[in-house]
Scaffold this active site. Sequence first.
Site, PDB file in Angstrom:
ATOM      1  N   ARG A 233    -116.341   2.886 -27.178  1.00 22.07           N
ATOM      2  CA  ARG A 233    -115.516   2.668 -28.369  1.00 22.07           C
ATOM      3  C   ARG A 233    -114.692   3.928 -28.617  1.00 22.07           C
ATOM      4  NH1 ARG A 233    -116.345  -2.022 -27.919  1.00 22.07           N
ATOM      5  NH2 ARG A 233    -117.420  -3.406 -29.357  1.00 22.07           N
ATOM      6  N   GLU A 262    -107.063   1.372 -32.583  1.00 22.67           N
ATOM      7  CA  GLU A 262    -106.365   0.393 -31.726  1.00 22.67           C
ATOM      8  C   GLU A 262    -105.518  -0.561 -32.553  1.00 22.67           C
ATOM      9  OE1 GLU A 262    -109.563  -1.361 -29.486  1.00 22.67           O
ATOM     10  OE2 GLU A 262    -110.117   0.566 -28.629  1.00 22.67           O
ATOM     11  N   HIS A 280    -107.959  -1.913 -24.138  1.00 20.42           N
ATOM     12  CA  HIS A 280    -109.306  -2.447 -24.457  1.00 20.42           C
ATOM     13  C   HIS A 280    -109.527  -3.794 -23.733  1.00 20.42           C
ATOM     14  CE1 HIS A 280    -112.713  -2.473 -27.655  1.00 20.42           C
ATOM     15  NE2 HIS A 280    -113.117  -3.041 -26.531  1.00 20.42           N
TER      16      HIS A 280
HETATM   17  O1  LIG Z   1    -115.505  -4.162 -26.505  1.00 20.06           O
HETATM   18  C1  LIG Z   1    -115.921  -5.211 -26.181  1.00 20.06           C
HETATM   19  C2  LIG Z   1    -117.228  -5.715 -26.509  1.00 20.06           C
HETATM   20  O2  LIG Z   1    -117.950  -5.093 -27.289  1.00 20.06           O
HETATM   21  O3  LIG Z   1    -117.566  -6.798 -25.993  1.00 20.06           O
END
Ligand SMILES: O=CC(=O)O
Length: 314
Positions: A233, A262, A280
């Site tokens: 993250r 983001e 992401h």
């Molecule tokens: O970032 C993506 C997830 O947590 O699946």
Amino acid sequence: MESIGVLMTCPPFDPYLVEQLEKRFTLFKFHSIPDKAHFLNSNKASIRAVVGNASAGADAQLIHQLPNLEIVSSFSVGIDKIDLAKCRERGIRVTNTPDVLTDDVADLAIGLMLAVLRRLCPSDRYVRSGQWKRGDYKLTTKFTGKSVGIIGLGRIGLAIAKRAEAFSCPISYHTRAEKSDVKYKYYPSVVELAANCQILVVACALTEETRHIINREVINALGPKGVLINIGRGPHVDEPELVSALVEGRLGGAGLDVFQDEPNVPEELFGLENVVLLPHVGSGTMESRKEMADLVVGNLEAHFLNKPLLTPVL
Ligand SMILES: O=CC(=O)O
């Protein structure tokens, strides 16, 4: 189940998930509702489930506004956007989508390592812009055999380790406590791990403890030849510190799939050839997203049919 109200708090970007939810429930797409307060006032009684993801889940304020909320089913493995304490307090069930995305995220982590060290993105641009005709691309850095340090050795961390081993990379790791069942070298602190590896990977869950686990001290320990890979993250990293280390050359490179705010990415990074920036997309394959959607829907169905949840968190 058509009368059960499901509030989708994340943007409705996954057509398959939306279609499956709409087939079974009354789906409210929160993201596209302009007057959210008015909407909640009028519909709060019918909403018994929330579907969120890595960008939007269910915070304390939303949970407070939904008196009949029974379950939060997240279209993500990470559950940092859900107020777990509030859910526990209210007896609200929580599910996520583990396992089905592990391979994709681990593949992407290796892809980022290769992309940063072998400069895949700038060398692709080199060809497209016609520069190859004027001479060969400069030499890059070997990936095979580089030492890889992994923060967090859960499903994803282990899958990254397994893949990196196939590239003859010595593996070490940091977790809260040493694991008795793995053969990799353990470091009790992230700074020590960073000082003893060439590529440092963030693969742990985001919690209050792991927020800014990558700070100035860790970045300096990794050093001007070290590479940071973040598939966790954004808030795992002190982003301004990372940006200044990259701009000043105090860190060798970075492969980043996640960011603090983001979709906003620090523009100072745009011109750096030793940095790879992804939007992401760790689990972003058609195959995994379908399996994730099936888990989200399967968990909701199980809950409302009084069956055991498929992938419970709470
Ligand atoms: O970032 C993506 C997830 O947590 O699946």
